[in-house]
Design a protein around this motif. Structure first.
Motif, short mmCIF file in Angstrom:
data_model
loop_
_atom_site.label_atom_id
_atom_site.label_comp_id
_atom_site.label_asym_id
_atom_site.label_seq_id
_atom_site.Cartn_x
_atom_site.Cartn_y
_atom_site.Cartn_z
N LEU A 1 52.46 33.53 64.26
CA LEU A 1 51.23 33.92 64.94
C LEU A 1 50.83 35.36 64.67
O LEU A 1 49.74 35.79 65.06
N ASP A 2 51.70 36.12 64.03
CA ASP A 2 51.39 37.52 63.73
C ASP A 2 50.97 37.75 62.28
O ASP A 2 50.73 38.87 61.86
N SER A 3 50.88 36.69 61.51
CA SER A 3 50.62 36.83 60.08
C SER A 3 49.13 36.89 59.78
O SER A 3 48.28 36.50 60.60
N SER A 4 48.80 37.37 58.58
CA SER A 4 47.40 37.38 58.14
C SER A 4 46.89 35.95 57.99
O SER A 4 45.69 35.69 58.18
N ALA A 5 47.79 35.02 57.66
CA ALA A 5 47.40 33.60 57.54
C ALA A 5 46.95 33.05 58.89
O ALA A 5 46.07 32.17 58.94
N GLN A 6 47.53 33.53 59.98
CA GLN A 6 47.11 33.10 61.31
C GLN A 6 45.67 33.52 61.57
O GLN A 6 44.86 32.75 62.08
N LEU A 7 45.32 34.76 61.20
CA LEU A 7 43.95 35.23 61.37
C LEU A 7 42.98 34.43 60.50
O LEU A 7 41.87 34.09 60.93
N GLU A 8 43.40 34.11 59.28
CA GLU A 8 42.58 33.29 58.39
C GLU A 8 42.39 31.90 58.98
O GLU A 8 41.29 31.32 58.91
N PHE A 9 43.46 31.34 59.54
CA PHE A 9 43.37 30.02 60.18
C PHE A 9 42.36 30.03 61.32
O PHE A 9 41.51 29.13 61.43
N GLU A 10 42.41 31.04 62.15
CA GLU A 10 41.49 31.14 63.27
C GLU A 10 40.05 31.30 62.78
O GLU A 10 39.13 30.65 63.30
N ASP B 1 37.92 24.97 67.80
CA ASP B 1 38.75 25.90 68.56
C ASP B 1 40.14 25.93 67.94
O ASP B 1 40.84 24.91 67.95
N PRO B 2 40.58 27.06 67.40
CA PRO B 2 41.89 27.12 66.75
C PRO B 2 43.06 26.82 67.69
O PRO B 2 44.15 26.48 67.24
N GLU B 3 42.83 26.92 69.00
CA GLU B 3 43.88 26.64 69.96
C GLU B 3 43.84 25.20 70.47
O GLU B 3 44.69 24.80 71.26
N ASP B 4 42.88 24.43 70.00
CA ASP B 4 42.76 23.04 70.43
C ASP B 4 43.96 22.22 69.96
O ASP B 4 44.53 22.49 68.90
N ARG B 5 44.32 21.21 70.74
CA ARG B 5 45.47 20.35 70.40
C ARG B 5 45.31 19.73 69.03
O ARG B 5 46.29 19.55 68.31
N TRP B 6 44.07 19.37 68.67
CA TRP B 6 43.84 18.68 67.40
C TRP B 6 43.55 19.64 66.25
O TRP B 6 43.20 19.21 65.16
N VAL B 7 43.70 20.93 66.51
CA VAL B 7 43.50 21.94 65.46
C VAL B 7 44.79 22.74 65.33
O VAL B 7 45.66 22.42 64.53
N GLY B 8 44.94 23.76 66.15
CA GLY B 8 46.15 24.56 66.08
C GLY B 8 47.41 23.83 66.51
O GLY B 8 48.51 24.16 66.06
N GLY B 9 47.25 22.83 67.37
CA GLY B 9 48.42 22.07 67.84
C GLY B 9 48.68 20.77 67.12
O GLY B 9 49.59 20.02 67.49
N TYR B 10 47.91 20.51 66.05
CA TYR B 10 48.00 19.19 65.40
C TYR B 10 49.33 18.97 64.68
O TYR B 10 49.87 17.87 64.67
#
Length: 265
Positions: A9-18, A27-36
């Protein structure tokens, strides 16, 4: 024992994902997105084990990778993954999802405009996973796509279909609409809307005929037990009906599910 993949969650890839998710109004925090990926760790992974699909050290293609959840699971299980999608926005999300799980050495993404011609060699893959994707393929496109999947699979390779909405179900599993599966397509044209429907098991069977053999008749019930524990009365009723009709229950459930093996030429 394998551990569920955890994103950095601290990586540059996390920011790119969001950023990539928000660019697609997701929503990057949605179950079917970030939680998939976490969801599929608890669902796809047990299915692969029950259907005896050992992906470790194997070349695996995921057809319709969406946000990359299943690809993350496959790579975490030791597969060498090629993730394909027709949507460039989804490919961007999937690529960042793979990167934030630090799996770029095991998985790569491919934006393919037309899956009737895949950018892969003949007999390249040991397995293909089609998770909740074939219901989005047009009926005239499906037979050509199936032939292309057969082409890129190795002899004896497996095509695993799962999470695929069935058109015989009274409730379409993605939209949640009741009875829409039974409404003819001309209604869409009349109303100027394109309603999502499931995939016809009859159309799928015709498309697969002569190219694949079902190798999962006894696995469907075991898969339900692996994921849900006790079997519900509707599941038991479906098992009985399928046995009476001499078909695998995976052809009759609201989610089409089966492991198919490429026929020898």
């Amino acid at each position: 024992m394998m551990k569920a993949p955890q994103p950095n969650l601290d990586s540059s890839a996390q920011l790119e994902f969001e950023d990539a998710a928000r660019a697609m109004q997701m929503d990057p925090e949605d179950r079917w997105v970030g939680g998939y990926a976490g969801y599929e760790w608890d669902h796809l992974r047990p299915l692969l084990n029950v259907y005896e699909m050992d992906v470790a050290g194997k070349e695996v293609m995921e057809l319709g990778c969406n946000v990359g959840g299943s690809s993350v699971v496959l790579a975490s299980m030791g597969a060498d993954v090629s993730a394909v999608d027709i949507d460039a926005g989804m490919i961007r999300i999937a690529n960042a999802n793979i990167a934030r799980h630090e799996l770029t050495s095991s998985a790569r993404t491919f934006h393919v405009d037309d899956t009737r011609k895949l950018p892969f060699s003949d007999e390249q893959f040991d397995h293909i996973v089609a998770n909740s994707v074939l219901e989005y393929v047009s009926s005239d496109h499906l037979p050509v796509l199936v032939a292309e999947l057969q082409r890129v699979l190795k002899p004896g390779g497996s095509l695993f279909i799962c999470g695929t909405a069935s058109r015989i179900a009274p409730r379409e599993i993605h939209s949640g609409r009741w009875l829409i599966n039974y409404v003819p397509r001309w209604v869409d044209r009349l109303l100027g809307r394109d309603f999502q429907r499931g995939l016809s098991p009859i159309l799928l069977r015709r498309s697969l005929d002569g190219q694949f053999e079902n190798r999962s008749a006894s696995s469907w019930i075991k898969a339900r037990e692996a994921i849900h524990g006790q079997l519900s009365p509707p599941i038991r009723a479906m098992q009985i009906l399928a046995k009476f009709l001499c078909v695998s229950p995976g052809w009759m459930s609201p989610h089409l599910e089966m492991r198919l093996e490429k026929k020898s030429s």
